[in-house]
Design a protein around this motif. Structure first.
Motif, PDB file in Angstrom:
ATOM      1  N   THR A  15       0.837  -1.221   0.000  1.00  0.00           N
ATOM      2  CA  THR A  15       0.000   0.000   0.000  1.00  0.00           C
ATOM      3  C   THR A  15       0.863   1.259   0.000  1.00  0.00           C
ATOM      4  N   THR A  16       1.369   1.606  -1.152  1.00  0.00           N
ATOM      5  CA  THR A  16       2.209   2.795  -1.313  1.00  0.00           C
ATOM      6  C   THR A  16       1.808   3.497  -2.608  1.00  0.00           C
ATOM      7  N   PRO A  17       2.252   4.735  -2.793  1.00  0.00           N
ATOM      8  CA  PRO A  17       1.889   5.457  -4.018  1.00  0.00           C
ATOM      9  C   PRO A  17       2.259   4.715  -5.303  1.00  0.00           C
ATOM     10  N   ASN A  18       3.399   4.011  -5.310  1.00  0.00           N
ATOM     11  CA  ASN A  18       3.742   3.268  -6.532  1.00  0.00           C
ATOM     12  C   ASN A  18       2.857   2.045  -6.719  1.00  0.00           C
ATOM     13  N   GLY A  19       2.481   1.413  -5.613  1.00  0.00           N
ATOM     14  CA  GLY A  19       1.537   0.292  -5.706  1.00  0.00           C
ATOM     15  C   GLY A  19       0.174   0.745  -6.198  1.00  0.00           C
ATOM     16  N   TRP A  20      -0.265   1.911  -5.730  1.00  0.00           N
ATOM     17  CA  TRP A  20      -1.600   2.400  -6.115  1.00  0.00           C
ATOM     18  C   TRP A  20      -1.718   2.696  -7.606  1.00  0.00           C
ATOM     19  N   LYS A  21      -0.592   3.036  -8.240  1.00  0.00           N
ATOM     20  CA  LYS A  21      -0.685   3.285  -9.686  1.00  0.00           C
ATOM     21  C   LYS A  21      -1.290   2.063 -10.377  1.00  0.00           C
ATOM     22  N   VAL A  22      -0.801   0.890  -9.977  1.00  0.00           N
ATOM     23  CA  VAL A  22      -1.222  -0.335 -10.660  1.00  0.00           C
ATOM     24  C   VAL A  22      -2.579  -0.809 -10.147  1.00  0.00           C
ATOM     25  N   ASN A  39       5.501  -7.158   1.783  1.00  0.00           N
ATOM     26  CA  ASN A  39       5.615  -6.210   2.899  1.00  0.00           C
ATOM     27  C   ASN A  39       7.018  -5.615   2.908  1.00  0.00           C
ATOM     28  N   ILE A  40       7.113  -4.400   2.395  1.00  0.00           N
ATOM     29  CA  ILE A  40       8.454  -3.805   2.252  1.00  0.00           C
ATOM     30  C   ILE A  40       9.034  -3.406   3.612  1.00  0.00           C
ATOM     31  N   ALA A  41       8.166  -3.238   4.620  1.00  0.00           N
ATOM     32  CA  ALA A  41       8.682  -2.937   5.966  1.00  0.00           C
ATOM     33  C   ALA A  41       9.368  -4.168   6.560  1.00  0.00           C
ATOM     34  N   GLU A  44      10.442  -7.985   2.533  1.00  0.00           N
ATOM     35  CA  GLU A  44      10.070  -9.101   1.651  1.00  0.00           C
ATOM     36  C   GLU A  44      10.445  -8.835   0.189  1.00  0.00           C
ATOM     37  N   GLN A  45      10.753  -7.574  -0.131  1.00  0.00           N
ATOM     38  CA  GLN A  45      11.156  -7.244  -1.506  1.00  0.00           C
ATOM     39  C   GLN A  45      12.523  -7.816  -1.860  1.00  0.00           C
ATOM     40  N   TYR A  46      13.217  -8.377  -0.839  1.00  0.00           N
ATOM     41  CA  TYR A  46      14.525  -8.990  -1.099  1.00  0.00           C
ATOM     42  C   TYR A  46      14.432 -10.502  -1.224  1.00  0.00           C
ATOM     43  N   GLU A  47      13.233 -11.053  -1.115  1.00  0.00           N
ATOM     44  CA  GLU A  47      13.096 -12.519  -1.209  1.00  0.00           C
ATOM     45  C   GLU A  47      13.213 -12.987  -2.656  1.00  0.00           C
ATOM     46  N   ASN A  56      14.789  -5.185  -9.348  1.00  0.00           N
ATOM     47  CA  ASN A  56      15.194  -3.955  -8.652  1.00  0.00           C
ATOM     48  C   ASN A  56      14.695  -3.917  -7.206  1.00  0.00           C
ATOM     49  N   ASN A  57      14.129  -5.030  -6.715  1.00  0.00           N
ATOM     50  CA  ASN A  57      13.679  -5.126  -5.307  1.00  0.00           C
ATOM     51  C   ASN A  57      12.631  -4.080  -4.923  1.00  0.00           C
ATOM     52  N   LYS A  58      11.787  -3.711  -5.856  1.00  0.00           N
ATOM     53  CA  LYS A  58      10.760  -2.723  -5.493  1.00  0.00           C
ATOM     54  C   LYS A  58       9.408  -3.142  -6.052  1.00  0.00           C
ATOM     55  N   ILE A  59       8.357  -2.838  -5.282  1.00  0.00           N
ATOM     56  CA  ILE A  59       7.009  -3.009  -5.829  1.00  0.00           C
ATOM     57  C   ILE A  59       6.698  -1.744  -6.619  1.00  0.00           C
ATOM     58  N   PRO A  60       5.814  -1.795  -7.592  1.00  0.00           N
ATOM     59  CA  PRO A  60       4.964  -2.917  -7.997  1.00  0.00           C
ATOM     60  C   PRO A  60       5.611  -3.760  -9.105  1.00  0.00           C
ATOM     61  N   ALA A  61       5.050  -4.988  -9.243  1.00  0.00           N
ATOM     62  CA  ALA A  61       5.372  -5.837 -10.394  1.00  0.00           C
ATOM     63  C   ALA A  61       4.121  -6.643 -10.706  1.00  0.00           C
ATOM     64  N   GLU A  77       8.564  -2.019 -12.799  1.00  0.00           N
ATOM     65  CA  GLU A  77       8.578  -0.560 -12.999  1.00  0.00           C
ATOM     66  C   GLU A  77       7.144  -0.096 -13.308  1.00  0.00           C
ATOM     67  N   SER A  78       6.660   0.789 -12.425  1.00  0.00           N
ATOM     68  CA  SER A  78       5.259   1.206 -12.529  1.00  0.00           C
ATOM     69  C   SER A  78       4.909   1.798 -13.896  1.00  0.00           C
ATOM     70  N   GLY A  79       5.822   2.591 -14.464  1.00  0.00           N
ATOM     71  CA  GLY A  79       5.526   3.204 -15.764  1.00  0.00           C
ATOM     72  C   GLY A  79       5.391   2.146 -16.856  1.00  0.00           C
TER      73      GLY A  79
HETATM   74  N1  LIG Z   1      10.815   3.278 -10.091  1.00  0.00           N
HETATM   75  C1  LIG Z   1      10.004   2.359  -9.354  1.00  0.00           C
HETATM   76  C2  LIG Z   1       9.904   2.801  -7.917  1.00  0.00           C
HETATM   77  C3  LIG Z   1       9.135   1.823  -7.068  1.00  0.00           C
HETATM   78  C4  LIG Z   1       9.310   2.104  -5.587  1.00  0.00           C
HETATM   79  O1  LIG Z   1      10.017   3.031  -5.178  1.00  0.00           O
HETATM   80  N2  LIG Z   1       8.665   1.258  -4.761  1.00  0.00           N
HETATM   81  C5  LIG Z   1       8.815   1.393  -3.337  1.00  0.00           C
HETATM   82  C6  LIG Z   1       7.460   1.494  -2.661  1.00  0.00           C
HETATM   83  S1  LIG Z   1       6.596   2.977  -3.149  1.00  0.00           S
HETATM   84  C7  LIG Z   1       9.507   0.147  -2.795  1.00  0.00           C
HETATM   85  O2  LIG Z   1       9.241  -0.952  -3.228  1.00  0.00           O
HETATM   86  N3  LIG Z   1      10.418   0.352  -1.844  1.00  0.00           N
HETATM   87  C8  LIG Z   1      11.124  -0.718  -1.223  1.00  0.00           C
HETATM   88  C9  LIG Z   1      12.584  -0.432  -1.062  1.00  0.00           C
HETATM   89  O3  LIG Z   1      13.037   0.638  -1.513  1.00  0.00           O
HETATM   90  O4  LIG Z   1      13.287  -1.269  -0.508  1.00  0.00           O
HETATM   91  C10 LIG Z   1       8.610   2.280  -9.988  1.00  0.00           C
HETATM   92  O5  LIG Z   1       8.143   3.311 -10.473  1.00  0.00           O
HETATM   93  O6  LIG Z   1       8.015   1.191 -10.004  1.00  0.00           O
END
Ligand SMILES: N[C@@H](CCC(=O)N[C@@H](CS)C(=O)NCC(=O)O)C(=O)O
Length: 220
Positions: A15-22, A39-41, A44-47, A56-61, A77-79
């Motif tokens: 539940t973050t701004p990048n997740g909400w895009k998708v 759960n990035i807190a 879990e993005q490193y699993e 790139n270890n970031k949501i969303p995908a 990548e959200s875009g």
């Molecule tokens: N450029 C990426 C950025 C995604 C991004 O920053 N996601 C954050 C949540 S809003 C995240 O997964 N952060 C986890 C971390 O940095 O370890 C996109 O647009 O998808």
């Protein structure tokens, strides 16, 4: 949509701004999806399972089981996800070249400008253990500049890419919704405020923003 989607799209989300895009885009397109909370807190993005879809270890995908040629495709990548879903469904991403260039300009403006700047502003204002005035001022001021750019654009056009709601708008909703946390005064940007109220009144946007990460579910 060219053809009805029969299998849900796997959506790796938090539940973050990048997740909400998708989540907003999936709701707008009426696509079935299955939420996989990351759960990035809890890091879990490193699993390894997640890394297979998002190097790139970031949501969303997402993983679309009905990708090109009827075979699965994963997209990070959200875009890139917004463009993929826009092309797949022929919604919110025009095919006419001038209109598409306009959407791409404002989409890239969001993913390279507003998004990262707002994220750094949140970090330094809210989460950094040490409050560094230089960093807070630098990112808050850059946010103010970006909202000024957005306000001027929305003074002349109903939506970011022009006359029509598009993936460029969808990309900007999440971070703009939190602009007060970025030290911004919404009254300074009346056109952004008008746009935000308008897009947030859309039922699909409401559903997308309300999606609870814990809700591991398949939506019909
Ligand atoms: N450029 C990426 C950025 C995604 C991004 O920053 N996601 C954050 C949540 S809003 C995240 O997964 N952060 C986890 C971390 O940095 O370890 C996109 O647009 O998808």
């Amino acid at each position: 949509m060219a053809q009805a989607q029969s299998k849900p799209i796997d959506f790796y989300y938090w539940t973050t701004p990048n997740g909400w895009k998708v989540s907003i885009m999936l709701e707008e397109c009426g696509l079935p999806y299955s939420v996989h909370p990351v759960n990035i807190a809890k890091r879990e993005q490193y699993e390894a399972d997640f890394l297979a879809h998002s190097p790139n270890n970031k949501i969303p995908a997402i993983v679309d089981p009905e990708g090109p040629g009827g075979r699965p495709i994963s997209v990070f990548e959200s875009g890139a996800i917004l463009q993929y879903l826009g092309r797949k469904t022929a919604q919110f991403y025009p095919t006419e070249e001038r209109a598409r260039v306009s959407v791409d300009e404002w989409l890239f403006w969001q993913v390279s400008g507003l998004g990262p700047t707002a994220a750094q502003t949140h970090h330094f204002r809210l989460f950094a253990p040490e409050k560094i005035p230089y960093a807070i001022e630098r990112f808050t001021n850059e946010c103010t500049r970006l909202y000024g750019v957005m306000d001027a654009r929305l003074a002349a056009h109903p939506y970011l890419a022009g006359d029509t709601y598009s993936i460029a708008d969808i990309a900007s909703i999440g971070w703009t919704s939190a602009w007060e946390r970025q030290g911004q005064n919404p009254n300074q940007f009346p056109n952004v405020k008008r746009w935000l109220e308008q897009v947030k009144a859309r039922p699909a946007v409401k559903r997308g923003l309300a999606l609870a990460a814990e809700a591991r579910q398949v939506r019909p």
